[in-house]
Write a protein that holds these residues in place. Structure first.
Motif, PDB file in Angstrom:
ATOM      1  N   PHE A  20       0.833  -1.196   0.000  1.00 51.91           N
ATOM      2  CA  PHE A  20       0.000   0.000   0.000  1.00 51.91           C
ATOM      3  C   PHE A  20       0.870   1.248   0.000  1.00 51.91           C
ATOM      4  O   PHE A  20       1.002   1.945   0.998  1.00 51.91           O
ATOM      5  CB  PHE A  20      -0.945  -0.011   1.210  1.00 51.91           C
ATOM      6  N   THR A  21       1.464   1.532  -1.157  1.00 55.51           N
ATOM      7  CA  THR A  21       2.329   2.702  -1.289  1.00 55.51           C
ATOM      8  C   THR A  21       1.790   3.611  -2.383  1.00 55.51           C
ATOM      9  O   THR A  21       1.001   3.197  -3.236  1.00 55.51           O
ATOM     10  CB  THR A  21       3.766   2.291  -1.664  1.00 55.51           C
ATOM     11  N   VAL A  22       2.218   4.851  -2.341  1.00 56.37           N
ATOM     12  CA  VAL A  22       1.829   5.815  -3.367  1.00 56.37           C
ATOM     13  C   VAL A  22       2.308   5.338  -4.737  1.00 56.37           C
ATOM     14  O   VAL A  22       1.596   5.456  -5.744  1.00 56.37           O
ATOM     15  CB  VAL A  22       2.411   7.213  -3.035  1.00 56.37           C
ATOM     16  N   GLN A  69      -7.335   6.406  -1.927  1.00 60.17           N
ATOM     17  CA  GLN A  69      -8.163   7.107  -0.948  1.00 60.17           C
ATOM     18  C   GLN A  69      -8.027   6.475   0.432  1.00 60.17           C
ATOM     19  O   GLN A  69      -7.904   7.177   1.439  1.00 60.17           O
ATOM     20  CB  GLN A  69      -9.632   7.102  -1.384  1.00 60.17           C
ATOM     21  N   GLY A  70      -8.028   5.150   0.491  1.00 59.62           N
ATOM     22  CA  GLY A  70      -7.844   4.449   1.764  1.00 59.62           C
ATOM     23  C   GLY A  70      -6.489   4.755   2.370  1.00 59.62           C
ATOM     24  O   GLY A  70      -6.367   4.956   3.586  1.00 59.62           O
ATOM     25  N   GLN A  71      -5.488   4.807   1.529  1.00 58.65           N
ATOM     26  CA  GLN A  71      -4.137   5.120   1.992  1.00 58.65           C
ATOM     27  C   GLN A  71      -4.075   6.543   2.557  1.00 58.65           C
ATOM     28  O   GLN A  71      -3.486   6.783   3.610  1.00 58.65           O
ATOM     29  CB  GLN A  71      -3.158   4.961   0.836  1.00 58.65           C
ATOM     30  N   ALA A  72      -4.714   7.492   1.880  1.00 60.59           N
ATOM     31  CA  ALA A  72      -4.725   8.883   2.349  1.00 60.59           C
ATOM     32  C   ALA A  72      -5.443   8.992   3.695  1.00 60.59           C
ATOM     33  O   ALA A  72      -4.986   9.705   4.597  1.00 60.59           O
ATOM     34  CB  ALA A  72      -5.386   9.785   1.313  1.00 60.59           C
ATOM     35  N   LEU A  73      -6.555   8.277   3.839  1.00 56.97           N
ATOM     36  CA  LEU A  73      -7.279   8.294   5.116  1.00 56.97           C
ATOM     37  C   LEU A  73      -6.453   7.673   6.235  1.00 56.97           C
ATOM     38  O   LEU A  73      -6.445   8.183   7.362  1.00 56.97           O
ATOM     39  CB  LEU A  73      -8.614   7.559   4.975  1.00 56.97           C
TER      40      LEU A  73
END
Length: 193
Positions: free
Chosen positions: A110-112, A181-185
């Protein structure tokens, strides 16, 4: 200091097993991507060099008997070059997928960079599907260029493969967007804790 319970150790072991499986499958997928990047251009050249004219006509959305004159070498080369454009776009997408799988193989899920790679993959695949529609039309003209006047053809076709490929690209794009979006949250929640 709390002592880990049996159930938490079991859950942790299952998570590690799952990550190891993802890493193992991702290493295989990296090799599969490299094989595709290497073999597909060779297959394209082989196809256009050895395939009969009626079969090539179908590639250009034509009826098998649409080519009236024997194909000249330049026609095969030009048509192969035209059909190489969507293939090159697809190979760019596969390259992006390879980069994602390489990150997954290193445990970076889960990386950018993974999200961006999935988006780029989807974009390149969608571009390849759209380019294939145009390439088919151009190919039909090239293959019938030496036909008698009035029998030359321009055929435009959209196959179910192209529609499915566009759908698949949209699906991957949306999945990447949801993961992003999940990563940003998750990052935002970490800042508050």
């Amino acid at each position: 200091m709390s002592i880990p319970t049996l159930s938490s150790r079991k859950a942790s072991a299952q998570a590690m097993d799952h990550l190891q499986r993802i890493r193992r499958i991702s290493r295989f997928m990296v090799m599969a991507c490299v094989a595709l990047i290497t073999l597909l251009p060779v297959a394209l050249v082989w196809y256009w060099a050895t395939t009969s004219a009626p079969e090539l006509a179908v590639q250009g959305n034509l009826q098998p008997g649409a080519i009236q004159q024997p194909l000249q070498v330049w026609q095969r080369v030009a048509a192969a070059t035209v059909t190489a454009v969507p293939l090159a776009l697809l190979l760019m997408g596969i390259w992006q997928a390879k980069r994602c799988f390489a990150q997954f193989a290193q445990g970076q899920v889960f990386t950018v960079q993974a999200v961006d790679g999935l988006r780029r993959f989807a974009g390149w695949v969608a571009a390849a599907a759209l380019a294939a529609i145009v390439a088919g039309a151009v190919t039909s003209v090239l293959l019938t260029l030496h036909n008698a006047p009035g029998t030359r053809q321009l055929a435009v076709g959209v196959s179910s493969n192209q529609v499915f490929t566009l759908f698949f690209a949209g699906l991957v794009w949306l999945m990447a967007d949801v993961i992003g979006q999940g990563q940003a949250l998750a990052e935002e929640n970490e800042r508050f804790i």
